[in-house]
Design an enzyme around this catalytic site. Sequence first.
Site, PDB file in Angstrom:
ATOM      1  N   ASP A  23      -0.551   9.090  12.896  1.00 19.47           N
ATOM      2  CA  ASP A  23      -1.935   9.184  13.575  1.00 19.47           C
ATOM      3  C   ASP A  23      -2.935   9.977  13.572  1.00 19.47           C
ATOM      4  O   ASP A  23      -2.406  10.670  12.988  1.00 19.47           O
ATOM      5  CB  ASP A  23      -2.048   8.490  14.949  1.00 19.47           C
ATOM      6  CG  ASP A  23      -2.692   7.443  15.713  1.00 19.47           C
ATOM      7  OD1 ASP A  23      -3.237   7.802  15.909  1.00 19.47           O
ATOM      8  OD2 ASP A  23      -1.897   6.360  16.748  1.00 19.47           O
ATOM      9  N   ALA A  54       0.858   1.836  17.980  1.00 20.80           N
ATOM     10  CA  ALA A  54       1.648   2.413  17.868  1.00 20.80           C
ATOM     11  C   ALA A  54       1.924   2.516  16.516  1.00 20.80           C
ATOM     12  O   ALA A  54       2.860   3.151  16.157  1.00 20.80           O
ATOM     13  CB  ALA A  54       2.998   1.214  18.466  1.00 20.80           C
ATOM     14  N   LYS A  55       0.987   2.426  16.025  1.00 18.48           N
ATOM     15  CA  LYS A  55       1.083   2.270  13.957  1.00 18.48           C
ATOM     16  C   LYS A  55       2.775   2.715  13.566  1.00 18.48           C
ATOM     17  O   LYS A  55       3.049   3.266  12.888  1.00 18.48           O
ATOM     18  CB  LYS A  55       0.385   3.429  13.601  1.00 18.48           C
ATOM     19  CG  LYS A  55      -0.700   3.431  14.455  1.00 18.48           C
ATOM     20  CD  LYS A  55      -1.517   4.864  13.735  1.00 18.48           C
ATOM     21  CE  LYS A  55      -3.637   4.325  14.089  1.00 18.48           C
ATOM     22  NZ  LYS A  55      -3.445   4.454  16.108  1.00 18.48           N
ATOM     23  N   ARG A  56       3.512   1.041  14.192  1.00 22.55           N
ATOM     24  CA  ARG A  56       4.609   1.431  13.439  1.00 22.55           C
ATOM     25  C   ARG A  56       5.229   0.785  11.951  1.00 22.55           C
ATOM     26  O   ARG A  56       3.803   0.497  11.517  1.00 22.55           O
ATOM     27  CB  ARG A  56       5.385   0.024  14.600  1.00 22.55           C
ATOM     28  CG  ARG A  56       5.887   0.813  16.352  1.00 22.55           C
ATOM     29  CD  ARG A  56       6.836   2.124  15.894  1.00 22.55           C
ATOM     30  NE  ARG A  56       6.455   2.821  17.469  1.00 22.55           N
ATOM     31  CZ  ARG A  56       5.786   3.736  18.201  1.00 22.55           C
ATOM     32  NH1 ARG A  56       4.823   4.076  18.149  1.00 22.55           N
ATOM     33  NH2 ARG A  56       6.453   3.871  19.503  1.00 22.55           N
TER      34      ARG A  56
END
Lengths: 272, 272
Positions: free
Chosen positions: A99, B95-97
């Site tokens: 991130d 969450a940038k999963r």
Amino acid sequence: MTTQELIDQIKRKKSFLAIGLDVDLNKIPPHLLGTEDPIFEFNKAIIDATHHLCVAYKPNTAFYEAYGIKGWKALEKTIQYLNDKYPEIFTIADAKRGDIGNTSTMYAKAFFEDLAFDSVTVAPYMGKDSVEPFLAFKDKHTILLALTSNQGAFDFQTKTIEGKDVYKQVLETSKTWENSENLMYVVGATKAEYLTDIRRIVPESFLLVPGVGAQGGSLQEVCKYGLTANVGLLINSSRGIIYASTSTDFAEAAAEKAKVLQQEMEAILMAQ
Amino acid sequence: MTTQELIDQIKRKKSFLAIGLDVDLNKIPPHLLGTEDPIFEFNKAIIDATHHLCVAYKPNTAFYEAYGIKGWKALEKTIQYLNDKYPEIFTIADAKRGDIGNTSTMYAKAFFEDLAFDSVTVAPYMGKDSVEPFLAFKDKHTILLALTSNQGAFDFQTKTIEGKDVYKQVLETSKTWENSENLMYVVGATKAEYLTDIRRIVPESFLLVPGVGAQGGSLQEVCKYGLTANVGLLINSSRGIIYASTSTDFAEAAAEKAKVLQQEMEAILMAQ
């Protein structure tokens, strides 16, 4: 843990096996479901039965998050158990995070400080300032996704950027980042033929290699092109080991499967 | 939530503001630290004071994971509070999963089923089979990282793959994936000049736009190039709103900041 301590452990155990603790309540032995924390009980039994055969454990955070608070508690208990009882083990949070700067720092704190993992997997898409916050932690390791084991790796990773494949660009660029000596890389065993090129760019770095076994990758092929003087490989197997049996003998069955891989690894190391 | 319900909410509230709930215990009003769950108390007060001015809330999971079990509990309570008390609000798990197929399914279950978010942000590096498991959930939305607001975006995203920038390749390729109508995209406000090109590729898709305010992006610029007939934008502000005051009036101060943005948005929508 320092890289040297990892190498020493590998040489002592004659193993460079990592075991993936991807616990799915639909797949574990039914007799565990009645216990208070089936995920932790499962992990504990697997760890006790296999710790002498492997050098690392790699819980994938998805499997814990899917069970909410209970899952997160089981992850906490698992890493605490490992750090208390088997401190020589290298621990990997397979979280694939990444991130913007200050937010990556929060993730790094979560995995390196709060949970006290030795390493975490990180996705490279957001570039330098999304990865460097992880690299800032001393004696902690950031395992950057380079070339993954899945089919989707061909969507972007193997496409050509300015004359160079994306995954190669990731490898080369990452070497210029601050504290890049704390980097390791994920390279899927299903793409062993790429390892010669990868070793040209990162000759010494440790590679975390998933995809041996269930996904079809070959241990021999990976070692042929990926092994270094200091081994430089961590081969991960998850389902092939932890779900070897769904009966009360599941831990012994897992140890047998782990033993087969460890012995193959020992033979490879001896032949070096 | 369907896309049409989101559009209806935007038109009703004359706002396309998303508020980022990135709660850092070092930054919230000190008088909250004595409560049982400071993170949730902070969120609850912010939500109660601003829900009529925004259409979405976006907790970034890093800030919750950094506090372990307590943080995860606060996240659960926050999403439950939103779903119970303000069901019209569009909720985003930032969450940038992204992982291989079966693992992405676990993440999708965690965020769409267990936590019941309307949407989740996902990283594209691992390609099609890492994203499609999220897209399989009906009336849920997958917000794919395309061009992020940070400096590191220039490391890989704006590099050229086979004559086309990586982020454009991501946009175009993702349109071919199954259930791609459930896709939205992250496009940083700090890169508003790229929006004309982006709108050529995804003319109708919703874009989640971080970076207005603290990171320097301009609302006017983003709207000039990004607005569609159905608005098609969610503009996120986090620190600029939630940390407007560290005193007991923090919620009112946040509402004032949110009101300024909402009124700018209303003027832009009226002028359309």
